[in-house]
Write an enzyme that holds these catalytic residues in place. Structure first.
Site, PDB file in Angstrom:
ATOM      1  N   ARG A   1      29.022  23.212 -47.151  1.00  0.00           N
ATOM      2  CA  ARG A   1      29.178  24.625 -46.823  1.00  0.00           C
ATOM      3  C   ARG A   1      28.169  25.143 -45.805  1.00  0.00           C
ATOM      4  NH1 ARG A   1      28.691  28.386 -49.848  1.00  0.00           N
ATOM      5  NH2 ARG A   1      30.377  29.639 -49.048  1.00  0.00           N
TER       6      ARG A   1
ATOM      7  N   TYR B   1      30.138  26.244 -42.505  1.00  0.00           N
ATOM      8  CA  TYR B   1      30.373  27.680 -42.364  1.00  0.00           C
ATOM      9  C   TYR B   1      29.090  28.439 -42.055  1.00  0.00           C
ATOM     10  CZ  TYR B   1      34.339  26.429 -45.468  1.00  0.00           C
ATOM     11  OH  TYR B   1      35.425  25.858 -46.063  1.00  0.00           O
TER      12      TYR B   1
ATOM     13  N   CYS C   1      21.845  11.972 -40.288  1.00  0.00           N
ATOM     14  CA  CYS C   1      21.462  11.993 -38.876  1.00  0.00           C
ATOM     15  C   CYS C   1      22.298  12.978 -38.083  1.00  0.00           C
ATOM     16  CB  CYS C   1      21.569  10.590 -38.300  1.00  0.00           C
ATOM     17  SG  CYS C   1      20.584   9.436 -39.251  1.00  0.00           S
TER      18      CYS C   1
END
Ligand SMILES: *Cc1c(COP(=O)(O)O)cnc(C)c1O
Length: 432
Positions: free
Chosen positions: A329, A333, A359
């Protein structure tokens, strides 16, 4: 202010507890990264939906893409819920968890023929259809099996849910649903197709919605259509108002589920639609605040001191064993989720970017977080019960986390940590 997820996520003295279990002990016992869910918190989140709908013909279909772990599905099935699914894989999970396929609504804009066939064979309650082409195909698949598929049209009401653009789904330019102005014509077509039986109407305008207004706007648009469609002799038995109710991650103030439903019922009654069955598809609001993601601090990396002509001191990094593959998340977002220490230290705090080992510079869990932690300490990302594990990946060949469900002082392992060997099961070397 109380923590998001309170009272099931709260400090008792210096220890963070999930229900009756100390988070640091769970981390010790099961290892990290570890998702921990409170069963009681899930049921407590469901209760206001059920209470507000008491006395109405209704079905609460848990939108399982939020968290599709079998024990979570089992919990909601036992509490009487149906499920909102978006794939054949999710349907298989419902069956594996002992859920009732007769309480399943099948959403999603790209259902394949094989998925339609499976859903018809097990007898789902309704297909929420998102395009005219899908209607034609569903009718053909159903007819070939000698079935009539129960359908709702997912209508795009063109209202702004006022949420993040990636999780707003009810605007004209979103890929979801049938345009409002095409809806009556599409119902006519559905009613004529031999393999279909029209049973309802559906909308879902977005996710993490923190206001009642957009729901009422969508409801009004939907009821306008119901009236227009029924005037043509096609009857609509149920209204499916989707999911999308938000939760508190930091300082959001979403309405309570019972307040939202009360407002919707009032409008439904005022417009003379009280007799209709109601379907809701909540996901995040049932599980989001019932879960946390535990990790361990691996290293602390202090920022470089400010130099002349530089833009200021560099950032301090708190490097943990939890990464974007475990919890997408923040990276996907830009979501802000609270991060706390599992055992609070009576020491001055430092401001860190909390980052994982993957990475990618996008691999961060939280920016500018004040924490008093040392390597070896455990931290918890709060409100991680929704769109956490269900979006986890194996990027960087990281095995997916284990999951635990707690109930009071009892903790049950509900998913084992993946092993590296499982990550390349099914892969083949080229013949030499
Ligand atoms: C994702 C989704 C839901 C659930 O949304 P939440 O914001 O998690 O409540 C409900 N219905 C449909 C069709 C969805 O795609």
């Amino acid at each position: 202010m109380s923590l998001p997820g309170a009272p099931f996520v709260a400090y008792g003295g210096d220890e963070l507890f999930i229900d009756g279990c100390a988070a640091s002990e769970l981390g010790e016992r099961f290892g990290t990264p570890l998702y921990v869910y409170s069963r009681r918190a899930m049921l407590a989140a469901l209760e206001p939906y059920q209470r507000a709908l008491q006395g109405r013909q209704h079905l609460i279909c848990y939108a399982m893409k939020a968290n599709s772990s079998l024990a979570v599905l089992q919990t909601f099935a036992a509490a009487g819920c149906g499920f909102d699914i978006v794939s054949g894989g999710e349907l298989q999970r419902v069956l594996a968890a002992g859920g009732d396929p007769g309480k399943v609504v099948f959403s999603g804009l790209g259902k394949t023929r094989a998925e339609m066939k499976l859903a018809l064979e097990v007898g789902v309650r309704c297909f929420n259809v998102e395009s005219e082409a899908e209607l034609d195909q569903l009718s053909a698949v159903a007819a070939s099996l000698g079935h009539r598929a129960p359908v709702s049209l997912r209508v795009n009401p063109d209202v702004d849910a006022r949420t993040h653009p990636y999780i707003s789904t009810g605007l004209k330019d979103n890929k979801f649903g049938i345009a409002h102005e095409r809806a009556v014509e599409t119902y006519r077509r559905a009613a004529r197709l031999p393999g279909l039986e029209v049973v309802g109407i559906d909308c879902h305008i977005g996710s993490q919605i923190t206001e009642i207004g957009p729901y009422l706007d969508a409801l009004d648009r939907l009821l306008d259509l119901v009236e227009a469609v029924e005037a043509e002799g096609v009857s609509i038995r149920h209204l499916d108002l989707g999911g999308g109710l938000g939760i508190r991650y930091t300082d959001e103030t979403p309405p309570a589920a019972d307040a939202l439903i009360a407002a919707l019922l009032e409008r439904i009654d005022a417009r003379g639609h009280s007799h209709r069955a109601l379907v809701f598809e909540p996901g995040r609001s049932l599980v989001g605040n019932a879960g946390v993601l535990l990790g361990e601090v691996l290293y602390l990396k202090p920022g470089t001191a400010a130099e002349e002509n530089s833009t200021g001191p560099g950032k301090n990094f708190c490097i943990v064993d939890v990464a974007m593959n475990d919890l997408m998340r923040p990276a996907m977002y830009g979501a802000t989720m609270a991060i706390v220490a599992c055992q609070s230290r009576n020491e001055p705090q430092t401001v860190y970017d909390v980052v994982g080992p993957v990475c990618e510079s996008g691999d961060w869990l939280g920016r500018d977080r004040a924490l008093a932690v040392r390597p070896g300490d455990r931290i918890a990302v709060l409100s991680a019960g929704a769109y956490g594990m269900s979006m986890a990946s194996n990027y960087n060949s990281r095995p997916r986390a284990a999951e635990v469900m707690v109930d009071g002082e009892h903790a049950a392992l509900i998913r084992e940590r993946e092993t590296p060997a499982e990550l390349f099961r099914g892969e083949h070397l080229l013949p030499r």
